[in-house]
Design a protein around this motif. Structure first.
Motif, PDB file in Angstrom:
ATOM      1  N   UNK A  60       0.819  -1.313  -0.235  1.00  0.00           N
ATOM      2  CA  UNK A  60      -0.076   0.069   0.056  1.00  0.00           C
ATOM      3  C   UNK A  60       0.690   1.248  -0.063  1.00  0.00           C
ATOM      4  N   UNK A  61       1.880   1.217   0.927  1.00  0.00           N
ATOM      5  CA  UNK A  61       3.170   2.222   0.833  1.00  0.00           C
ATOM      6  C   UNK A  61       3.564   2.537  -0.526  1.00  0.00           C
ATOM      7  N   UNK A  62       3.934   1.368  -1.193  1.00  0.00           N
ATOM      8  CA  UNK A  62       4.378   1.517  -2.707  1.00  0.00           C
ATOM      9  C   UNK A  62       3.472   2.523  -3.465  1.00  0.00           C
ATOM     10  N   UNK A  65       3.488   5.829  -2.901  1.00  0.00           N
ATOM     11  CA  UNK A  65       4.749   6.443  -3.131  1.00  0.00           C
ATOM     12  C   UNK A  65       4.729   6.611  -4.824  1.00  0.00           C
ATOM     13  N   UNK A  66       3.964   5.498  -5.626  1.00  0.00           N
ATOM     14  CA  UNK A  66       3.785   5.641  -7.022  1.00  0.00           C
ATOM     15  C   UNK A  66       2.831   6.730  -7.560  1.00  0.00           C
ATOM     16  N   UNK A  67       1.827   7.269  -6.548  1.00  0.00           N
ATOM     17  CA  UNK A  67       1.012   8.185  -6.621  1.00  0.00           C
ATOM     18  C   UNK A  67      -0.414   7.744  -6.902  1.00  0.00           C
ATOM     19  N   UNK A  68      -0.741   6.562  -6.529  1.00  0.00           N
ATOM     20  CA  UNK A  68      -2.125   6.048  -6.601  1.00  0.00           C
ATOM     21  C   UNK A  68      -3.004   6.723  -5.986  1.00  0.00           C
ATOM     22  N   UNK A 122      -4.799   2.378 -12.373  1.00  0.00           N
ATOM     23  CA  UNK A 122      -4.637   0.988 -12.282  1.00  0.00           C
ATOM     24  C   UNK A 122      -3.192   0.735 -12.381  1.00  0.00           C
ATOM     25  N   UNK A 123      -2.497   1.218 -13.323  1.00  0.00           N
ATOM     26  CA  UNK A 123      -0.918   0.804 -13.676  1.00  0.00           C
ATOM     27  C   UNK A 123      -0.270   0.849 -12.274  1.00  0.00           C
ATOM     28  N   UNK A 124      -0.455   1.950 -11.589  1.00  0.00           N
ATOM     29  CA  UNK A 124       0.520   2.199 -10.293  1.00  0.00           C
ATOM     30  C   UNK A 124       0.071   1.108  -9.138  1.00  0.00           C
ATOM     31  N   UNK A 125      -1.281   0.842  -9.144  1.00  0.00           N
ATOM     32  CA  UNK A 125      -1.850  -0.193  -8.206  1.00  0.00           C
ATOM     33  C   UNK A 125      -1.266  -1.571  -8.613  1.00  0.00           C
ATOM     34  N   UNK A 126      -1.249  -1.883  -9.825  1.00  0.00           N
ATOM     35  CA  UNK A 126      -0.891  -3.350 -10.358  1.00  0.00           C
ATOM     36  C   UNK A 126       0.803  -3.114  -9.836  1.00  0.00           C
ATOM     37  N   UNK A 127       1.618  -2.247 -10.319  1.00  0.00           N
ATOM     38  CA  UNK A 127       2.989  -2.438 -10.044  1.00  0.00           C
ATOM     39  C   UNK A 127       3.158  -2.785  -8.508  1.00  0.00           C
ATOM     40  N   UNK A 128       2.521  -1.909  -7.793  1.00  0.00           N
ATOM     41  CA  UNK A 128       2.753  -1.812  -6.335  1.00  0.00           C
ATOM     42  C   UNK A 128       2.288  -3.247  -5.620  1.00  0.00           C
TER      43      UNK A 128
ATOM     44  N   UNK B   8       6.333   9.847   3.673  1.00  0.00           N
ATOM     45  CA  UNK B   8       6.121   9.217   5.107  1.00  0.00           C
ATOM     46  C   UNK B   8       5.519   7.606   4.772  1.00  0.00           C
ATOM     47  N   UNK B   9       5.060   7.519   3.561  1.00  0.00           N
ATOM     48  CA  UNK B   9       4.759   5.935   3.124  1.00  0.00           C
ATOM     49  C   UNK B   9       5.714   5.106   3.100  1.00  0.00           C
ATOM     50  N   UNK B  10       7.030   5.779   2.916  1.00  0.00           N
ATOM     51  CA  UNK B  10       8.254   4.847   2.948  1.00  0.00           C
ATOM     52  C   UNK B  10       8.140   3.974   4.240  1.00  0.00           C
ATOM     53  N   UNK B  11       7.966   4.697   5.324  1.00  0.00           N
ATOM     54  CA  UNK B  11       8.215   4.080   6.543  1.00  0.00           C
ATOM     55  C   UNK B  11       7.339   2.622   6.535  1.00  0.00           C
TER      56      UNK B  11
END
Lengths: 182, 153
Positions: A60-62, A65-68, A122-128, B8-11
């Motif tokens: 979820x954090x990824x 970070x990817x902008x989802x 969708x693309x960001x979510x799939x990648x993460x 902060x999501x990196x944490x």
């Protein structure tokens, strides 16, 4: 030639062994053996019921970070947690990494595709959603080995990473083909 | 500001992996902090116009150096602090684009414009992904290369 058991990644044990290695000078063999066994007995792991949702939170954090978008972040988390749980059980049933990574990646991607209506990213979510499969430790260790002249170890670890990524890629591809996203 | 908060999501991204790697519980706070620092460093550099490869290398180097200091201070193996915080820097979208473009290209007729375009996308994504991964690995392990020259492990 001897086979070593597959032990999984355990940084706590690594720290314990590293501490022991600094105290080993002047120690008798018997005492050393006793200390080694103590490290083995101390084996304490985070419970899987905690680690699997945390891996979901990681992904979820990824996604974030990817902008989802927020829904996408949640979807990636759920898909990854379910996939990670599947991987945990398949690994425990002694399936090989190629196979359990393929299955886990397939399930995570399928889950995202099932829930895709709720997200615009969708693309960001799939990648993460499949990033819990990235073999981070063998990748970093293998590269470090190569740079330090430990070629046999390095090639072994990087090959292991490649096989894991290949298995995951096949799982992802099959799921995307079924979802007609390729 | 919201951009900064997003780092902060990196944490949590690092913490899930840290627990999967079974680090000791008392190292989790430090790992989370290093992860945010690393992601912040790379994000700010990319915003300032650096390439993602350079930004990732510097971020991993910062994490690796700090881990090399914090590790011995807390009597932990340095890699405990060096590995998990680097994970949020892994170029996931590039890896994913490379894989999916490559597989899509498999299904296109040989020499078709569509197939060539997909291969092109796959190659450039894969190149960036590989370069970033290498930069992360070299950055995170460089303290060992620089300061532990006589150790064989």
């Amino acid at each position: 030639m001897r086979h070593t058991a597959s032990v999984g990644i355990n940084f706590s044990e690594l720290t314990d062994l590293s501490r022991l290695s600094r105290q080993v000078e002047g120690m008798s063999t018997a005492e050393y053996r006793e200390r080694l066994e103590a490290v083995e007995r101390r084996e304490k792991r985070f419970p899987p019921v905690l680690v699997m949702p945390m891996l979901g939170l990681s992904c979820a954090g990824f996604a974030a970070l990817f902008g989802a978008d927020p829904a996408g972040i949640a979807i990636a988390g759920v898909a990854a947690a379910v996939g990670a749980t599947l991987r945990h059980f398949l690994a425990r049933a002694k399936f090989k990494p190629f196979l359990f990574c393929m299955a886990a990646a397939f399930v995570s991607v399928m889950l995202v595709l099932v829930m895709q209506a709720w997200t615009q990213t969708l693309h960001e979510v799939l990648s993460a959603s499949v990033l819990y499969l990235v073999p981070g430790v063998p990748l970093l260790n293998g590269t470090s080995d190569l740079l330090n002249g430990q070629y046999l170890n390095g090639v072994g670890r990087l090959t292991m990473s490649t096989v894991i990524v290949l298995g995951s890629a096949i799982g992802i591809a099959v799921a995307l083909l079924i979802g007609e996203k390729l | 500001m919201t951009d900064l908060l997003n780092y902060l999501w990196a944490a949590p991204a690092a913490l899930g992996f840290a627990m999967f790697f079974n680090v000791k519980r008392r190292t989790l706070a430090g790992i989370a902090l290093l992860a945010i620092l690393g992601k912040l460093a790379s994000g700010l550099m990319v915003n300032a116009g650096a390439t993602i490869v350079l930004a990732s290398f510097v971020a991993a180097l910062v994490i690796g150096m700090l881990a090399f200091i914090v590790g011995p201070l807390t009597r932990e193996a340095s890699s405990v602090y060096a590995f998990a915080p680097v994970i949020p820097l892994i170029p996931g979208t590039y890896i994913f684009t490379a894989l999916t473009s490559l597989v899509s290209a498999l299904g296109k007729p040989e020499g078709s414009a569509e197939g060539v375009e997909l291969l092109d996308a796959a190659a450039s994504s894969a190149l960036i992904a590989a370069a970033v991964t290498l930069a992360l690995a070299v950055g995170a392990t460089s303290p060992k290369l620089l300061f532990l020259r006589n150790r064989s492990d």
